[in-house]
Design an enzyme around this catalytic site. Structure first.
Site, PDB file in Angstrom:
ATOM      1  N   LYS A 163      45.890  13.478  38.420  1.00 54.84           N
ATOM      2  CA  LYS A 163      45.281  14.732  37.604  1.00 54.84           C
ATOM      3  C   LYS A 163      46.688  15.147  36.688  1.00 54.84           C
ATOM      4  CE  LYS A 163      45.034  18.496  37.709  1.00 54.84           C
ATOM      5  NZ  LYS A 163      46.064  19.841  36.970  1.00 54.84           N
ATOM      6  N   GLY A 164      46.378  15.594  35.433  1.00 49.39           N
ATOM      7  CA  GLY A 164      47.446  16.285  34.890  1.00 49.39           C
ATOM      8  C   GLY A 164      47.344  16.204  33.346  1.00 49.39           C
ATOM      9  N   THR A 174      49.005  21.627  35.678  1.00 55.11           N
ATOM     10  CA  THR A 174      49.574  21.095  36.785  1.00 55.11           C
ATOM     11  C   THR A 174      49.217  19.600  36.985  1.00 55.11           C
ATOM     12  OG1 THR A 174      49.908  23.070  37.900  1.00 55.11           O
ATOM     13  CG2 THR A 174      48.183  21.950  38.837  1.00 55.11           C
TER      14      THR A 174
END
Length: 381
Positions: A163-164, A174
Site C-alpha cells: 500500500k502507498g 505512508t
C-alpha cells in the site's frame, strides 16, 4: 496460484468507513524473515516492535492496521500496539514476538481500543487460507486500487502486497509492503537477497519526497515448497517488487502518469540514483510531465542541482523523452512535438546519459496534479 501454508483474515475495526482496515497473515509453520524499516526519527511503535521481532531472523507473520499510523502517541500508543499484537498472537497460539505489526494512516491519534478489542474478538483460528487480494485491500489508505502480485519461482510461489500513494520516498531501509513465499532459503541468504531487491525497487521510488514514519518491508519464507536457486529467487522477487513499485507510482495521490527516469553513463550506480531522484522529485519536472510540456530545461535544471557531482559536464549530457533526444539536439518544432506526443501517454520515460562511466539506475515516480494538493490539503478534515 499462491504460496502454500499461509492463513489470513481481514475485518473492519471502525477506522476505515465502509471497509476492512485490519489484516493478519501468518505462516502455518515457522518461517525465515527479513525486514527493513523507515529511518525516520519519528518511527512509530509498530516499527519499534517489528524491528525487535525481525532481528532474530524468524517470524510467523504480520498484523496490519490502516487509517491510523499510531505514531507520536507516546507510552499509550506503544502499549496499544503491544496489546493488538498480543490479542492476535493469543488467538493464533503464538508468542507475540513471532509477529510483526504495521500501522499506517493519520499521525498523532490513538487507536480506538474499545472498537479494536471488540473487532478482534471475532478473529477465527484456524484462520482460513490467506486471501492476499483481501489483505492488500484492507491495508489501503488513500490508494485507489489494491496492489498485489503473484509469480512462480520453480516449484515455489512469491506473493507481494503493498500500500502507498503519498508520503512516499522510502528510505528503508505512508509505505507498507509484504512478501510471502513457500520457497526454502537460509535466513542469511533471504536477508541479503531481500535487501538488494529493496534497494533497487522501493528505494528507487518517490511520489513526493516525504519519507513515512511507518515504512515497513518484510518477506516471510516458510520453505514448504522446498529449496530454490538463490539467483532465480532474486530475479522473481525483483520482478514482483518492481511490479508493485510501478503500481504505487501509477497510483500516486492525484497522479495521472507514471514517470520513469533512467540514468546511464554515471560514475557509479550511486551517482546515477542521486541524479535520477533529483529529477523525479522536481516539482517543475512533475508539472511539465502532467501538462505534456517537453520543457527539457527543467530536467537540465534538476541535474544541475547535483552541485557536488563535479564530474557532470553539461557538454557530455544527453536528455531524451521516450526515444526523442531534446538535448543537445536542436529544439526544433518537430523535436518538441515528438517529445510532447510521448508525454501524453500514461507512462513517461526520461533518459539521461551522463557520459562519465558505466553506472546506471532507474527511479520511479509520478506527475504532480491539483488532485495531490486537494487530497493532502483536506487529509484530516
Amino acid at each position: 496460484m499462491h504460496p502454500h501454508g499461509f492463513r489470513g483474515w481481514t475485518t473492519g475495526l471502525g477506522m476505515k468507513e465502509g471497509g476492512d482496515d485490519f489484516a493478519f497473515v501468518v505462516s502455518e509453520v515457522p518461517a525465515a524473515v527479513s525486514a527493513v524499516f523507515t529511518r525516520s526519527r519519528f518511527a512509530g511503535p509498530s516499527v519499534v516492535l517489528s524491528r525487535e521481532s525481525a532481528a532474530g531472523g524468524a517470524a510467523r507473520g504480520v498484523v496490519v492496521i490502516s487509517k491510523n499510523a499510531n505514531v507520536a502517541t507516546g507510552a499509550e500508543g506503544m502499549q496499544n500496539a503491544r496489546e493488538v499484537r498480543e490479542i492476535v498472537a493469543k488467538a493464533a497460539g503464538l508468542n507475540p514476538e513471532e509477529l510483526l505489526i504495521a500501522s499506517t494512516g493519520v499521525i498523532g491519534r490513538q487507536y480506538p481500543m474499545d472498537d479494536v478489542r471488540a473487532g478482534l474478538e471475532a478473529l477465527p483460528w484456524p484462520a482460513p487460507e490467506a486471501d492476499f487480494a483481501a489483505a492488500a485491500t484492507a491495508i489501503m489508505t488513500t490508494d485507489t486500487v489494491a496492489k498485489h502480485v503473484t509469480l512462480p519461482c520453480g516449484d515455489a510461489t512469491i506473493t507481494g502486497i503493498a500500500k502507498g500513494v503519498g508520503m512516499i520516498e522510502p528510505n528503508m531501509a505512508t509505505l507498507l509492503t509484504f512478501f510471502f513465499t513457500d520457497a526454502e532459503l537460509e535466513q542469511p541468504v533471504l536477508d541479503r537477497v531481500f535487501r538488494r531487491v529493496v534497494d533497487k525497487t522501493f528505494n528507487a521510488l518517490s511520489i513526493d519526497t516525504d519519507t513515512s514514519t511507518s515504512d515497513t518491508a518484510a518477506v516471510f519464507a516458510n520453505g514448504l515448497a522446498g529449496p530454490v536457486d538463490e539467483a532465480a529467487f532474486e530475479t522473481v522477487l525483483y520482478d514482483v517488487a518492481l511490479r508493485l513499485v510501478r503500481q504505487i507510482a501509477s497510483d500516486g495521490e492525484g497522479a495521472s502518469k507514471l514517470i520513469e527516469v533512467r540514468v546511464l553513463g554515471a560514475r557509479d550506480d550511486a551517482q546515477a540514483k542521486r541524479v535520477g531522484k533529483v529529477v523525479v522529485n522536481s516539482p517543475l519536472v512533475k508539472t511539465a510531465v502532467h501538462g505534456a510540456d517537453p520543457n527539457w530545461g527543467r530536467v537540465a535544471m534538476a541535474i544541475g542541482k547535483c552541485e557536488d557531482e563535479l564530474d557532470i559536464d553539461p557538454a557530455n549530457v544527453v536528455i531524451r523523452f521516450g526515444d526523442v533526444e531534446t538535448y543537445p539536439a536542436p529544439s526544433t518544432d518537430e523535436v518538441l512535438a515528438a517529445a510532447a506526443e510521448h508525454m501524453r501517454g500514461d507512462e513517461v520515460v526520461i533518459t539521461i546519459e551522463l557520459g562519465i562511466g558505466s553506472g546506471q539506475f532507474t527511479v520511479y515516480g509520478c506527475d504532480l496534479t491539483d488532485g495531490y494538493i486537494r487530497i493532502n490539503a483536506d487529509y484530516t478534515t
